[in-house]
Design an enzyme around this catalytic site. Structure first.
Site, PDB file in Angstrom:
ATOM      1  N   ASP A 156      19.329  64.425 -14.763  1.00  0.00           N
ATOM      2  CA  ASP A 156      20.837  64.712 -14.403  1.00  0.00           C
ATOM      3  C   ASP A 156      20.894  64.395 -12.880  1.00  0.00           C
ATOM      4  O   ASP A 156      19.965  63.810 -12.231  1.00  0.00           O
ATOM      5  CB  ASP A 156      20.806  66.163 -14.601  1.00  0.00           C
ATOM      6  CG  ASP A 156      22.361  66.722 -14.641  1.00  0.00           C
ATOM      7  OD1 ASP A 156      23.348  65.869 -14.425  1.00  0.00           O
ATOM      8  OD2 ASP A 156      22.599  67.866 -14.957  1.00  0.00           O
TER       9      ASP A 156
ATOM     10  N   ASP B 143      30.336  67.066 -19.841  1.00  0.00           N
ATOM     11  CA  ASP B 143      30.000  68.456 -19.950  1.00  0.00           C
ATOM     12  C   ASP B 143      30.902  68.974 -20.617  1.00  0.00           C
ATOM     13  O   ASP B 143      30.892  70.384 -21.225  1.00  0.00           O
ATOM     14  CB  ASP B 143      30.091  69.016 -18.665  1.00  0.00           C
ATOM     15  CG  ASP B 143      28.931  68.597 -17.644  1.00  0.00           C
ATOM     16  OD1 ASP B 143      27.732  68.461 -18.308  1.00  0.00           O
ATOM     17  OD2 ASP B 143      28.827  68.982 -16.572  1.00  0.00           O
TER      18      ASP B 143
END
Ligand code: DGJ
Length: 713
Positions: free
Chosen positions: A460, A530
């Site tokens: 990430d 997301d």
């Protein structure tokens, strides 16, 4: 290999189904042999399109501008092209800019590679414009190499990779690109450009959430889908970038694309060569849908032999637990996931020391003993004893102020001298361009992957570089920090591939902030957004699949309500939607009742049965999220099976327009004379029926998704 030393017939490159021909254009101006020449596009299109006059040929008579300004130049510097957008701006620091090169030579390898070299002896610059066909695809990679041949450094202010030229009629071009923001990436966006410039890009050190480095160009007079010449480009660069589309007066659009030096310019020292990122150029005669299949095939090639590793069905605990990671709770989730047929359990953010929320811990990559009282090995063993593989989240470039890492190495973060580093999501960014930082990251990942039985790593990245400086003696302009960070990122990814080939790597940057071909070539899947809410996700995936292949698209079934489109959808909808990519579960399955778990078990089994077709077959995007019915259709490579993931978007408000008559989805890519049997209920359809009449779908308020699997009989 052949070499020529002067203007010639076009050089012709051939891909699987297309042709690309380049010639030398010129204005006959300047002194010395070959002065005032540049590479020009002759034709780009389906094989055979080279027989006939070039659609870009023109009189070369100009008023007030020079021929170089209007030519369909493949690469042309400022100086030679004074007014209408150059691809290269170079000069000596503090002096006039401008390149006036001469053609030196061409090297061609069969019809698959071409190099054209130009020299500016006064400035001391050699430019090689390069082309390489990617075997078995309809993609040509283009880039440029710039060498400082003089005794003084050069200042490169614009270093585009290449330009593409598309002939259009009087109505201009239809441009399709993918725009958005965090949580709304890959929105399918169209603009009609008749005159002027459309420019987009990112200076966030990653491709960014706002625009994908991807563009499709069509003549606005042609249809968007079906038979329609469609040109695509994608910049293969994980840092700052731009694309500028110029609609010119004479029936052509010209796209310039390349990286953008964060510091305003790059200095090229004597003897040094700068290679620009590659621009992948794709053509399809079959509209946007056909173009998407060209890109899918290309990305399968990028995956190499890893394409055939089955992407496991994962459970990721992030949306269920966020930072509240505790061994017993995670194990309870893992037990439920295993019982439903999940294959991999991933612990996301929050597993390491100091990470109670987003204010601390980053950089100190050690499992927090308080969260795993029986030790992290013990925890991983217990997960694996359930028959699940184990995966872990990391954010290698990030550091929290107050972490042991930041205390030990405050000089490792980007910062400007005498300025305070701004925090984004309470964190700072490591200067991954530094070799010592890269070595720390490599050692950290090696330690975790060697020590624990981890077979999946989610990388990430949650903040862009803001105050991007590197304290030290070198002047800022001498440091190409953007390129250095990209090189460090790729070095670590390459290392993971080489040293830990059994580990599946997921690329993520606060959702889809860092998705480009260099990332896709070194990861197995990426996380497009997301936002996992059903109708929002549908729109994101619809855009994503125009540019990227299904085997790269990680997609979770969650409990999330809509952020941008809050209309509720069923659990079936969430599954069918996620099954058009790589299925994962991110819901809080601890709260799911028995019926929901049984439903999930059945969907996971059905997904395992069709995932090969979805990941390796030909994809057709049917309808759009704006239509009542939208589907992703996949046809197996041998044509034997067809999988249709059909969704009712609710535009009919739960009822068919005419009561009792089903909606119909016209399938594509089928043999019209063949017959196809629905594997579930045995209904037989002719290929022509499915193509021209359509697959019937009986939606109701309670029934908004169907997975139809047809077998060719
Ligand atoms: C952003 C990612 O996109 C999410 O999936 C999750 O991993 C969080 N970061 C964790 O901080």
């Amino acid at each position: 290999m052949s070499t020529t030393e002067g203007p010639s017939d076009p050089w012709v490159l051939r891909t699987a189904h297309t042709v690309y021909a380049v010639t030398l254009g010129g204005d006959g101006e300047g002194d010395g042999p070959g002065a005032g020449v540049w590479p020009e596009l002759s034709v780009w299109g389906p094989a055979g399109a080279e027989h006939g006059p070039s659609p870009l040929d023109w009189s070369r008579r100009t008023h007030f501008v020079t021929p170089a300004d209007l030519a369909p130049a493949e690469y042309i510097p400022h100086g030679l092209r004074p007014f209408n957008g150059a691809d290269l701006i170079a000069g000596r620091p503090g002096q006039e800019r401008g390149v006036f090169w001469r053609f030196v030579e061409a090297h061609q390898e069969a019809d698959t590679a071409l190099d054209l070299t130009f020299d500016d002896d006064v400035l001391g610059l050699r430019v090689t414009v390069r082309y390489a066909v990617v075997a078995d695809t309809d993609v040509i990679r283009r880039w440029s190499e710039l060498t400082c041949t003089g005794s003084e450094a050069l200042r490169l202010e614009r270093i585009d990779s290449a330009a593409i030229n598309v002939p259009v009629s009087a109505g201009g071009a239809r441009l399709t690109h993918l725009t958005g923001q965090w949580s709304q990436e890959f929105q399918f966006t169209q603009t009609r450009l008749t005159r002027g410039t459309l420019e987009f890009g990112s200076t966030q050190g990653v491709p960014g959430h706002a625009y994908a480095p991807w563009l499709a160009v069509q003549d606005a007079a042609d249809p968007e889908r079906g038979e329609s010449s469609t040109y695509g480009i994608a910049l293969e660069w994980a840092g700052n970038w731009h694309m500028a589309v110029d609609a010119e007066p004479g029936g052509a659009v010209r796209v310039r694309a390349g990286r953008v030096p964060h510091e305003g310019a790059v200095l090229l020292s004597p003897g040094e060569t700068l290679r620009t990122p590659r621009l992948a150029c794709a053509f399809s005669p079959d509209g946007l849908d056909g173009l998407s299949r060209v890109w899918h095939r290309y990305e399968r090639r990028l995956a190499g032999t890893r394409l055939h590793r089955p992407r496991p069905v994962l459970y990721n605990s992030w949306e269920a637990t966020a930072f509240d990671v505790r061994a017993d709770h995670q194990l309870a989730l893992a037990r439920r996931a295993a019982a439903m047929g999940v294959e991999l359990f991933v612990v996301d953010d929050g597993w390491f020391t100091g990470r109670h929320d987003d204010t601390g811990g980053l950089g100190d990559w050690h499992p927090d003993p308080a969260l795993f009282p029986q030790g992290f090995d013990g925890f991983v063993d217990q997960v694996r004893a359930l028959g699940l593989d184990f995966g872990l989240w990391v954010e290698p470039e990030a550091v929290s102020p107050g972490s042991a890492l930041h205390t030990a190495h405050p000089d490792w973060v980007y910062r400007l001298p005498d300025r305070t580093g701004r925090r984004v999501r309470n964190q700072l960014l490591l200067d991954l361009g530094r070799v010592d930082v890269q070595d720390f990251v490599l050692a950290t990942l090696d330690r975790l992957l060697d020590r624990y039985a981890v077979s999946y790593l989610k990388w990430d990245m949650n903040r862009p570089p803001t105050e991007r400086g590197r304290p030290g003696p070198a002047p800022a302009e001498g440091l190409d920090l953007d390129a250095a960070h990209v090189a460090g990122y790729l070095r670590v990814l390459d290392h993971l591939r080489a040293r830990h080939p059994h580990v599946t790597v997921e690329g993520c940057a606060g959702g889809g902030g860092r998705i480009d071909h260099t990332t896709l070539a070194r990861t197995d899947v990426v996380w497009p957004s997301d936002n996992t809410a059903p109708l929002d996700r549908l729109a994101i995936q619809y855009g994503y699949l125009h540019a990227h292949a299904p085997h790269t698209m990680s997609s979770w079934v969650t409990d999330a309500p809509g952020l941008f489109d809050p209309r509720p959808r069923s659990l079936d909808f969430r599954f069918v939607n996620a099954m058009s990519g790589v299925l994962g579960i991110g819901a809080d399955i601890g709260t799911w009742d028995e019926a929901q778990r049984a439903q999930a078990t059945e969907w996971i089994a059905r997904y395992k049965d069709v995932r090969d077709v979805v990941h390796h077959g030909d994809t057709h995007l049917l309808g759009s999220p704006q239509d009542p019915t939208c589907a992703v259709q996949s046809v197996a490579v041998d044509g034997s099976r067809v999988v249709v993931g059909a969704l009712s978007t609710g535009r009919l408000d739960g009822a068919p327009l005419v009561p009792g008559r089903p909606d119909r989805l016209r399938l594509q890519g089928l043999d019209p004379l063949a017959r196809y049997r629905d594997e579930a209920d045995g209904t037989e359809y002719g290929g022509a029926h499915l193509r021209h009449v359509g697959l019937p779908l009986r939606w109701s308020a309670a029934h908004d998704a169907e997975l139809v699997v047809l077998r060719r009989v």
